[in-house]
Design a protein around this motif. Structure first.
Motif, mmCIF file in Angstrom:
data_model
loop_
_atom_site.group_PDB
_atom_site.id
_atom_site.type_symbol
_atom_site.label_atom_id
_atom_site.label_comp_id
_atom_site.label_asym_id
_atom_site.label_seq_id
_atom_site.Cartn_x
_atom_site.Cartn_y
_atom_site.Cartn_z
ATOM 1 N N MET A 1 0.835 -1.183 0.000
ATOM 2 C CA MET A 1 0.000 0.000 0.000
ATOM 3 C C MET A 1 0.880 1.246 0.000
ATOM 4 S SD MET A 1 -3.212 -0.612 0.047
ATOM 5 C CE MET A 1 -4.222 -2.052 0.153
ATOM 6 N N ASN A 2 0.352 2.308 -0.565
ATOM 7 C CA ASN A 2 1.040 3.586 -0.614
ATOM 8 C C ASN A 2 0.035 4.676 -0.299
ATOM 9 O OD1 ASN A 2 1.965 6.098 -2.424
ATOM 10 N ND2 ASN A 2 3.755 4.918 -1.812
ATOM 11 N N LEU A 3 0.336 5.501 0.663
ATOM 12 C CA LEU A 3 -0.563 6.581 1.056
ATOM 13 C C LEU A 3 0.006 7.904 0.573
ATOM 14 C CD1 LEU A 3 -2.829 7.013 3.812
ATOM 15 C CD2 LEU A 3 -1.016 8.713 3.869
ATOM 16 N N ARG A 4 -0.830 8.704 -0.047
ATOM 17 C CA ARG A 4 -0.440 10.044 -0.484
ATOM 18 C C ARG A 4 -1.336 11.044 0.222
ATOM 19 N NH1 ARG A 4 2.737 9.925 -5.521
ATOM 20 N NH2 ARG A 4 3.949 8.050 -5.146
ATOM 21 N N LEU A 5 -0.718 12.088 0.731
ATOM 22 C CA LEU A 5 -1.435 13.157 1.405
ATOM 23 C C LEU A 5 -1.205 14.440 0.633
ATOM 24 C CD1 LEU A 5 -2.978 14.232 3.908
ATOM 25 C CD2 LEU A 5 -0.751 14.568 4.975
ATOM 26 N N VAL A 6 -2.294 15.085 0.251
ATOM 27 C CA VAL A 6 -2.228 16.353 -0.467
ATOM 28 C C VAL A 6 -2.953 17.387 0.378
ATOM 29 C CG1 VAL A 6 -2.852 17.575 -2.582
ATOM 30 C CG2 VAL A 6 -2.291 15.140 -2.679
ATOM 31 N N GLN A 7 -2.250 18.451 0.739
ATOM 32 C CA GLN A 7 -2.859 19.506 1.540
ATOM 33 C C GLN A 7 -2.828 20.811 0.758
ATOM 34 O OE1 GLN A 7 -0.196 18.550 5.018
ATOM 35 N NE2 GLN A 7 -2.101 19.041 6.095
ATOM 36 N N PHE A 8 -3.885 21.604 0.907
ATOM 37 C CA PHE A 8 -3.917 22.918 0.277
ATOM 38 C C PHE A 8 -4.747 23.864 1.122
ATOM 39 C CE2 PHE A 8 -7.309 20.365 -1.509
ATOM 40 C CZ PHE A 8 -8.390 21.210 -1.664
ATOM 41 N N GLN A 32 -8.707 6.153 -11.270
ATOM 42 C CA GLN A 32 -7.396 5.668 -11.688
ATOM 43 C C GLN A 32 -7.184 4.231 -11.227
ATOM 44 O OE1 GLN A 32 -5.306 7.621 -13.726
ATOM 45 N NE2 GLN A 32 -7.265 8.704 -13.690
ATOM 46 N N GLN A 33 -6.599 3.441 -12.114
ATOM 47 C CA GLN A 33 -6.291 2.056 -11.781
ATOM 48 C C GLN A 33 -5.319 2.036 -10.608
ATOM 49 O OE1 GLN A 33 -4.505 -0.158 -14.947
ATOM 50 N NE2 GLN A 33 -4.835 -2.098 -13.925
ATOM 51 N N GLY A 34 -5.636 1.262 -9.605
ATOM 52 C CA GLY A 34 -4.767 1.135 -8.448
ATOM 53 C C GLY A 34 -5.139 2.029 -7.280
ATOM 54 N N CYS A 35 -6.152 2.883 -7.464
ATOM 55 C CA CYS A 35 -6.623 3.706 -6.352
ATOM 56 C C CYS A 35 -7.545 2.853 -5.494
ATOM 57 C CB CYS A 35 -7.358 4.939 -6.846
ATOM 58 S SG CYS A 35 -8.012 5.955 -5.492
ATOM 59 N N ASP A 36 -7.165 2.697 -4.248
ATOM 60 C CA ASP A 36 -7.967 1.906 -3.333
ATOM 61 C C ASP A 36 -8.995 2.786 -2.623
ATOM 62 O OD1 ASP A 36 -8.507 -0.625 -2.062
ATOM 63 O OD2 ASP A 36 -7.631 0.240 -0.247
ATOM 64 N N ARG A 37 -8.586 4.024 -2.317
ATOM 65 C CA ARG A 37 -9.490 4.921 -1.588
ATOM 66 C C ARG A 37 -8.985 6.354 -1.717
ATOM 67 N NH1 ARG A 37 -11.759 3.654 4.396
ATOM 68 N NH2 ARG A 37 -13.231 5.364 4.420
ATOM 69 N N CYS A 38 -9.922 7.298 -1.800
ATOM 70 C CA CYS A 38 -9.595 8.714 -1.840
ATOM 71 C C CYS A 38 -10.627 9.451 -0.992
ATOM 72 C CB CYS A 38 -9.617 9.242 -3.273
ATOM 73 S SG CYS A 38 -9.285 11.015 -3.398
ATOM 74 N N GLU A 39 -10.145 10.151 0.022
ATOM 75 C CA GLU A 39 -11.035 10.856 0.943
ATOM 76 C C GLU A 39 -10.606 12.315 1.083
ATOM 77 O OE1 GLU A 39 -13.744 9.438 2.006
ATOM 78 O OE2 GLU A 39 -13.197 7.435 1.317
ATOM 79 N N PHE A 40 -11.571 13.183 1.223
ATOM 80 C CA PHE A 40 -11.370 14.616 1.386
ATOM 81 C C PHE A 40 -11.505 14.975 2.857
ATOM 82 C CE2 PHE A 40 -13.689 18.766 1.605
ATOM 83 C CZ PHE A 40 -12.663 19.577 1.159
ATOM 84 N N PHE A 41 -10.689 15.914 3.333
ATOM 85 C CA PHE A 41 -10.849 16.427 4.688
ATOM 86 C C PHE A 41 -10.758 17.946 4.657
ATOM 87 C CE2 PHE A 41 -6.329 15.440 4.275
ATOM 88 C CZ PHE A 41 -5.709 16.571 4.776
ATOM 89 N N VAL A 52 -6.581 12.424 1.199
ATOM 90 C CA VAL A 52 -5.799 11.254 1.556
ATOM 91 C C VAL A 52 -6.128 10.209 0.504
ATOM 92 C CG1 VAL A 52 -5.420 9.447 3.262
ATOM 93 C CG2 VAL A 52 -5.894 11.777 4.011
ATOM 94 N N VAL A 53 -5.101 9.738 -0.166
ATOM 95 C CA VAL A 53 -5.307 8.756 -1.239
ATOM 96 C C VAL A 53 -4.498 7.506 -0.910
ATOM 97 C CG1 VAL A 53 -5.228 8.324 -3.713
ATOM 98 C CG2 VAL A 53 -5.519 10.673 -2.873
ATOM 99 N N LEU A 54 -5.175 6.385 -0.902
ATOM 100 C CA LEU A 54 -4.535 5.103 -0.654
ATOM 101 C C LEU A 54 -4.460 4.348 -1.980
ATOM 102 C CD1 LEU A 54 -3.376 3.251 1.515
ATOM 103 C CD2 LEU A 54 -5.663 2.298 1.804
ATOM 104 N N TRP A 55 -3.236 4.038 -2.362
ATOM 105 C CA TRP A 55 -2.974 3.306 -3.603
ATOM 106 C C TRP A 55 -2.562 1.880 -3.273
ATOM 107 C CZ3 TRP A 55 -4.093 5.794 -8.066
ATOM 108 C CH2 TRP A 55 -4.194 7.176 -8.017
ATOM 109 N N VAL A 56 -2.819 0.964 -4.186
ATOM 110 C CA VAL A 56 -2.451 -0.429 -3.944
ATOM 111 C C VAL A 56 -0.937 -0.613 -3.913
ATOM 112 C CG1 VAL A 56 -4.612 -1.378 -4.829
ATOM 113 C CG2 VAL A 56 -2.677 -1.089 -6.378
ATOM 114 N N SER A 57 -0.206 0.291 -4.576
ATOM 115 C CA SER A 57 1.256 0.219 -4.588
ATOM 116 C C SER A 57 1.816 1.588 -4.976
ATOM 117 C CB SER A 57 1.752 -0.820 -5.599
ATOM 118 O OG SER A 57 1.450 -0.395 -6.917
ATOM 119 N N ARG A 58 3.090 1.755 -4.724
ATOM 120 C CA ARG A 58 3.752 2.999 -5.138
ATOM 121 C C ARG A 58 3.737 3.112 -6.664
ATOM 122 N NH1 ARG A 58 9.808 5.192 -3.723
ATOM 123 N NH2 ARG A 58 9.615 7.030 -5.032
ATOM 124 N N GLN A 59 3.910 1.989 -7.323
ATOM 125 C CA GLN A 59 3.906 1.986 -8.784
ATOM 126 C C GLN A 59 2.561 2.479 -9.339
ATOM 127 O OE1 GLN A 59 4.875 -0.613 -6.855
ATOM 128 N NE2 GLN A 59 7.076 -0.547 -7.206
#
Length: 71
Positions: A1-8, A32-41, A52-59
């Motif tokens: 799993m790979n978690l990406r955090l985007v803040q603005f 997008q292929q490989g996106c497991d979850r995407c949540e807004f805060f 917060v975006v959870l991807w199945v892998s970094r790739q």
């Protein structure tokens, strides 16, 4: 799993603008292929927002990047 955090930050009182961005961006990320979850805060008082975006892998996250960045 790979978690990406985007803040603005849009500043206080920009909830409508943030919602417009999220309504466009979140479905595009989720599609997008490989996106497991995407949540807004949000912190509407300060105008700070994020995703917060959870991807199945970094790739998978890296493969999706060109599809999500627009000039």
């Amino acid at each position: 799993m790979n978690l990406r955090l985007v803040q603005f930050s849009l500043g206080a009182g920009q909830r409508t603008a943030a919602k417009a961005i999220v309504d466009k961006v979140v479905p595009a990320i989720r599609a997008q292929q490989g996106c497991d979850r995407c949540e807004f805060f949000a912190d509407n008082e300060t105008g700070d927002y994020g995703l917060v975006v959870l991807w199945v892998s970094r790739q998978a996250a890296e493969r999706a990047r060109p599809n999500l960045i627009t000039p």
